[in-house]
Design a protein around this motif. Structure first.
Motif, PDB file in Angstrom:
ATOM      1  N   GLN A 285      17.536  92.195 108.428  1.00  0.00           N
ATOM      2  CA  GLN A 285      16.923  93.492 108.166  1.00  0.00           C
ATOM      3  C   GLN A 285      17.591  94.204 106.990  1.00  0.00           C
ATOM      4  O   GLN A 285      16.910  94.795 106.148  1.00  0.00           O
ATOM      5  CB  GLN A 285      17.019  94.365 109.419  1.00  0.00           C
ATOM      6  CG  GLN A 285      15.975  94.032 110.467  1.00  0.00           C
ATOM      7  CD  GLN A 285      14.594  94.523 110.050  1.00  0.00           C
ATOM      8  OE1 GLN A 285      14.388  95.706 109.836  1.00  0.00           O
ATOM      9  NE2 GLN A 285      13.649  93.615 109.931  1.00  0.00           N
ATOM     10  N   ILE A 286      18.908  94.157 106.943  1.00  0.00           N
ATOM     11  CA  ILE A 286      19.602  94.778 105.815  1.00  0.00           C
ATOM     12  C   ILE A 286      19.169  94.120 104.516  1.00  0.00           C
ATOM     13  O   ILE A 286      18.912  94.788 103.505  1.00  0.00           O
ATOM     14  CB  ILE A 286      21.120  94.703 106.023  1.00  0.00           C
ATOM     15  CG1 ILE A 286      21.540  95.570 107.219  1.00  0.00           C
ATOM     16  CG2 ILE A 286      21.869  95.135 104.754  1.00  0.00           C
ATOM     17  CD1 ILE A 286      22.948  95.301 107.712  1.00  0.00           C
ATOM     18  N   SER A 287      19.067  92.800 104.534  1.00  0.00           N
ATOM     19  CA  SER A 287      18.611  92.081 103.334  1.00  0.00           C
ATOM     20  C   SER A 287      17.177  92.452 102.974  1.00  0.00           C
ATOM     21  O   SER A 287      16.860  92.692 101.798  1.00  0.00           O
ATOM     22  CB  SER A 287      18.719  90.572 103.567  1.00  0.00           C
ATOM     23  OG  SER A 287      18.173  89.855 102.476  1.00  0.00           O
ATOM     24  N   ARG A 288      16.308  92.542 103.979  1.00  0.00           N
ATOM     25  CA  ARG A 288      14.905  92.866 103.728  1.00  0.00           C
ATOM     26  C   ARG A 288      14.757  94.232 103.068  1.00  0.00           C
ATOM     27  O   ARG A 288      14.059  94.372 102.056  1.00  0.00           O
ATOM     28  CB  ARG A 288      14.123  92.842 105.039  1.00  0.00           C
ATOM     29  CG  ARG A 288      12.698  93.381 104.901  1.00  0.00           C
ATOM     30  CD  ARG A 288      12.014  93.565 106.234  1.00  0.00           C
ATOM     31  NE  ARG A 288      10.728  94.231 106.071  1.00  0.00           N
ATOM     32  CZ  ARG A 288       9.911  94.564 107.073  1.00  0.00           C
ATOM     33  NH1 ARG A 288      10.259  94.290 108.313  1.00  0.00           N
ATOM     34  NH2 ARG A 288       8.779  95.184 106.827  1.00  0.00           N
ATOM     35  N   TRP A 289      15.389  95.246 103.654  1.00  0.00           N
ATOM     36  CA  TRP A 289      15.216  96.596 103.135  1.00  0.00           C
ATOM     37  C   TRP A 289      15.973  96.793 101.831  1.00  0.00           C
ATOM     38  O   TRP A 289      15.564  97.607 100.985  1.00  0.00           O
ATOM     39  CB  TRP A 289      15.612  97.624 104.186  1.00  0.00           C
ATOM     40  CG  TRP A 289      14.654  97.623 105.333  1.00  0.00           C
ATOM     41  CD1 TRP A 289      14.877  97.166 106.605  1.00  0.00           C
ATOM     42  CD2 TRP A 289      13.285  98.039 105.299  1.00  0.00           C
ATOM     43  NE1 TRP A 289      13.743  97.290 107.358  1.00  0.00           N
ATOM     44  CE2 TRP A 289      12.748  97.821 106.594  1.00  0.00           C
ATOM     45  CE3 TRP A 289      12.464  98.566 104.313  1.00  0.00           C
ATOM     46  CZ2 TRP A 289      11.429  98.119 106.910  1.00  0.00           C
ATOM     47  CZ3 TRP A 289      11.146  98.867 104.625  1.00  0.00           C
ATOM     48  CH2 TRP A 289      10.640  98.639 105.912  1.00  0.00           C
ATOM     49  N   THR A 290      17.049  96.035 101.636  1.00  0.00           N
ATOM     50  CA  THR A 290      17.731  96.063 100.342  1.00  0.00           C
ATOM     51  C   THR A 290      16.822  95.514  99.251  1.00  0.00           C
ATOM     52  O   THR A 290      16.680  96.114  98.175  1.00  0.00           O
ATOM     53  CB  THR A 290      19.032  95.247 100.405  1.00  0.00           C
ATOM     54  OG1 THR A 290      19.939  95.860 101.331  1.00  0.00           O
ATOM     55  CG2 THR A 290      19.685  95.151  99.040  1.00  0.00           C
ATOM     56  N   LYS A 291      16.186  94.385  99.516  1.00  0.00           N
ATOM     57  CA  LYS A 291      15.280  93.796  98.524  1.00  0.00           C
ATOM     58  C   LYS A 291      14.096  94.718  98.247  1.00  0.00           C
ATOM     59  O   LYS A 291      13.669  94.866  97.090  1.00  0.00           O
ATOM     60  CB  LYS A 291      14.792  92.434  99.023  1.00  0.00           C
ATOM     61  CG  LYS A 291      15.861  91.359  99.034  1.00  0.00           C
ATOM     62  CD  LYS A 291      15.331  90.052  99.614  1.00  0.00           C
ATOM     63  CE  LYS A 291      16.406  88.986  99.633  1.00  0.00           C
ATOM     64  NZ  LYS A 291      15.930  87.724 100.276  1.00  0.00           N
ATOM     65  N   SER A 292      13.554  95.337  99.313  1.00  0.00           N
ATOM     66  CA  SER A 292      12.441  96.262  99.135  1.00  0.00           C
ATOM     67  C   SER A 292      12.852  97.434  98.251  1.00  0.00           C
ATOM     68  O   SER A 292      12.107  97.840  97.334  1.00  0.00           O
ATOM     69  CB  SER A 292      11.971  96.768 100.501  1.00  0.00           C
ATOM     70  OG  SER A 292      10.980  97.761 100.371  1.00  0.00           O
TER      71      SER A 292
END
Length: 357
Positions: A178-185
């Motif tokens: 999740q941290i990776s997902r929202w960071t990329k977003s």
């Protein structure tokens, strides 16, 4: 204006379909006649005022009302606005006895109205836009909080495999993903710009993930204004807005809900400016203990991390809303007002992270 009234006014009810979100209503009526049992026109279409991401419409006929949720028009981020996932989880959870609206049908043919959509029943009841529940007497408020708590605990007790959702998301490493997902977003949406606080959170969060790991179905946006309560009783009859649902960590899902105790009410439904005892509602520690009792837990270690993570995730969501407003593709009429709260939300996320270091 009373606490929460502005949010209710901005979200509650329907209005004529806004420019940029209209579609061929005759084509929809033909699809409804073919795919929805018992459908009979004539049909009128109005757009709900609320809904940040997927445009939502009320379809009224002489016999009944329906709700349609669709992907927004225009270019979309890959994997976003997955109305097919919403329809799937609603159907599966309804079959498991969880309170959700019944799905009448899903359309994945862009030719009908211009984007994918699904149609579900219109559930009539009460939505509370203010977490303080001013519409409810003080003596009744504990029962309403207990109903919210029990409903989320019920979701987390559902076996994903048994419900047909074993592949609804990935198991394990939820926070890292999740941290990776929202960071990329956040990084990909260059229109919305960068923020030093968000950059700080992106550096710190991966280093603080707790060792414990669990996987259940998670809602992702469980709060009072995404629940429909029985018209007169303290019972949740439908949980709305499943766009962020997946397989994930139940304590992330609960902490997001419990974040209402620290959230200013003018950002989303929150209790950050009240003393719970003055309203005869459980405090944060008591409410957390209720969830532990409902799910058979002894407690929630690393609770502060879960809160910090959720403030970060919400800030990232608001960052995405900011980008859609700049590009002119925001579905909600009050998206621009939400964007004004983005810097405050980043500040709350940073403060929560500092509190648990």
């Amino acid at each position: 204006m009373t606490r929460g009234a502005a949010s209710a006014d901005a979200n509650l009810g329907v209005a004529p379909v806004r420019d940029g979100f209209r579609f061929d209503e005759a084509a929809l009526a033909r699809w409804m006649a073919e795919h929805v049992d018992g459908f009979a026109g004539p049909m009128t279409v109005m757009q709900f005022k609320g809904g940040q991401s997927n445009p939502t419409y009320k379809l009224s006929t002489p016999g009944r009302a329906y709700v349609l949720r669709r992907k927004p028009p225009g270019d979309l981020a890959r994997g976003a606005h997955a109305v097919d996932r919403e329809a799937r989880v609603l159907t599966a959870l309804g079959g498991a006895g969880f309170p959700v609206a019944h799905v009448h049908g899903l359309c994945t043919d862009d030719a009908v109205i211009g984007s994918w959509f699904y149609v579900m029943e219109m559930v009539e009841g009460r939505i509370f836009w203010n977490a303080a529940l001013p519409e409810v007497s003080a003596s009744e408020r504990p029962a309403y909080f207990a109903a919210m708590n029990a409903t989320l605990a019920q979701l987390h007790r559902i076996d994903p495999q048994a419900a047909g959702l074993g592949d609804y998301g990935r198991s394990g490493n939820y926070f890292a993903r999740q941290i990776s997902r929202w960071t990329k977003s956040y990084l990909a949406d260059t229109d919305a710009g960068r923020d030093p606080g968000m950059d700080e959170l992106i550096d710190w969060l991966p280093t603080a993930i707790p060792d414990s790991d669990e996987t259940t179905i998670v809602h992702g946006d469980f709060r009072c204004d995404n629940l429909i309560f029985h018209p007169t009783r303290p019972r949740v009859i439908a949980v709305l807005d499943w766009e962020l649902s997946t397989l994930g960590h139940p304590l992330a899902d609960f902490a997001y809900h419990a974040m209402m105790y620290r959230m200013p009410p003018d950002i989303v439904a929150g209790l950050g400016d009240v003393t719970p005892a003055d309203l005869n509602i459980p405090g944060e520690a008591e409410y957390t203990a209720q969830y532990c009792a409902n799910t058979g837990r002894d407690g929630i270690p690393d609770y502060d991390f879960y809160i910090a993570f959720n403030f970060f995730r919400m800030a990232a969501i608001f960052h995405g809303i900011k980008g859609r407003v700049i590009r002119g593709s925001a579905a909600s009429a009050h998206s621009a007002a939400r964007v004004e709260q983005y810097p405050r939300l980043v500040g709350l996320a940073v403060a929560a992270a500092e509190a648990c270091r």
